[in-house]
Design a protein around this motif. Structure first.
Motif: not given
Length: 276
Positions: A199-215, A217-225
């Motif tokens: 749960l810590i790595v998978a949503p963040a890694a998934a978000a990184r596949a869609w964008t390289a920008r921090l903000a 990526m963070t919003a998408l990782a939180a949403t996917l998590g």
């Protein structure tokens, strides 16, 4: 909101969403700083601390935090020893920490029935105290990363430049490791020590596949998590399976779909860009 918290599934759902957002926020920095293996070690080594705290009758959060800090210190010390690589040192600590937890469980007659709750979580039995801890840590984490997230990203990608600019690298690295430790401990009641990494790595890694920008990526990782945790909890209720495993499998599925979609998108781009 109060009626939702009085219901067992409702309270579990709120906890799942809060845990999903929390792990998504900190997971971005774990992925970008390549700390996934260290986080797995932290999660496994938290196990003996939680078990020891339960045996002694003290707060499991305290035991988990202390075990995590000792783990971080041990990995750092072994990594500096001549002939020892950081990865090897981390692997040794991972195995030793988990073995210590199992040994502690074996010393207590009748205590083994609670083993699964520490390993894979029991989100349907989370208490109001567990929920409060998660929400408070979520607020503190969001505030800390809003202030220092870009600084952590900078020292991760250009430590020499950050040192020249006056950043205190060791202090900031320690702060990040402490944050990871607190997050791992906070989500133990929901997903346990074994499943925390997914749960810590998978949503963040998934978000990184869609964008390289921090903000973004963070919003998408939180949403996917949050989405993975809530959907996994619903799947567990629908199919009568373990909630912790269902949440982790859902997060893993989100990652696989994101990676596949990313490859497919790159393939289409290559075809269209190279077409005559």
């Amino acid at each position: 909101m109060s009626w939702l918290l009085q219901d067992t599934f409702g309270r579990a759902l709120v906890e799942a969403v809060a845990v999903g957002v929390l792990t998504g926020l900190v997971g971005v920095h774990v992925v970008l700083r390549r700390l996934s293996f260290f986080t797995m070690t932290m999660a496994h080594a938290t196990f003996p601390g939680v078990v020891a705290a339960s045996i002694l009758g003290i707060n499991i959060y305290l035991g988990g935090v202390v075990a995590g800090l000792l783990t971080a210190a041990a990995v750092a010390a072994l990594a500096r020893t001549r002939g020892q690589e950081a990865t090897a040192a981390t692997g040794v600590i991972l195995s030793a920490g988990f073995a210590l937890g199992v040994a502690l469980v074996a010393t207590q007659n009748g205590f083994s029935r609670d083993l699964s709750a520490f390993l894979v979580g029991s989100i349907l039995t989370v208490t109001t105290e567990n929920l409060v801890v998660t929400v408070v840590l979520l607020a503190l984490t969001a505030a800390a990363l809003a202030i220092g997230g870009r600084h952590l990203l900078y020292i991760g990608f250009d430590p020499a430049g950050a040192r020249a600019a006056g950043y205190r690298l060791r202090l900031l690295d320690l702060a990040l490791l402490l944050l990871v430790d607190l997050v791992v401990v906070a989500i133990v009641p929901a997903v346990g020590t074994i499943l925390a990494l997914a749960l810590i790595v998978a949503p963040a890694a998934a978000a990184r596949a869609w964008t390289a920008r921090l903000a973004p990526m963070t919003a998408l990782a939180a949403t996917l998590g949050a989405g993975s945790a809530a959907a996994g909890l619903w799947f567990s209720r629908l199919w009568d399976i373990a909630a912790g495993g269902s949440i982790s499998l859902t997060a893993a599925a989100v990652l696989l779909v994101s990676l596949a979609a990313h490859r497919l998108r790159d393939g289409f781009r290559t075809i269209f860009l190279t077409a005559p």
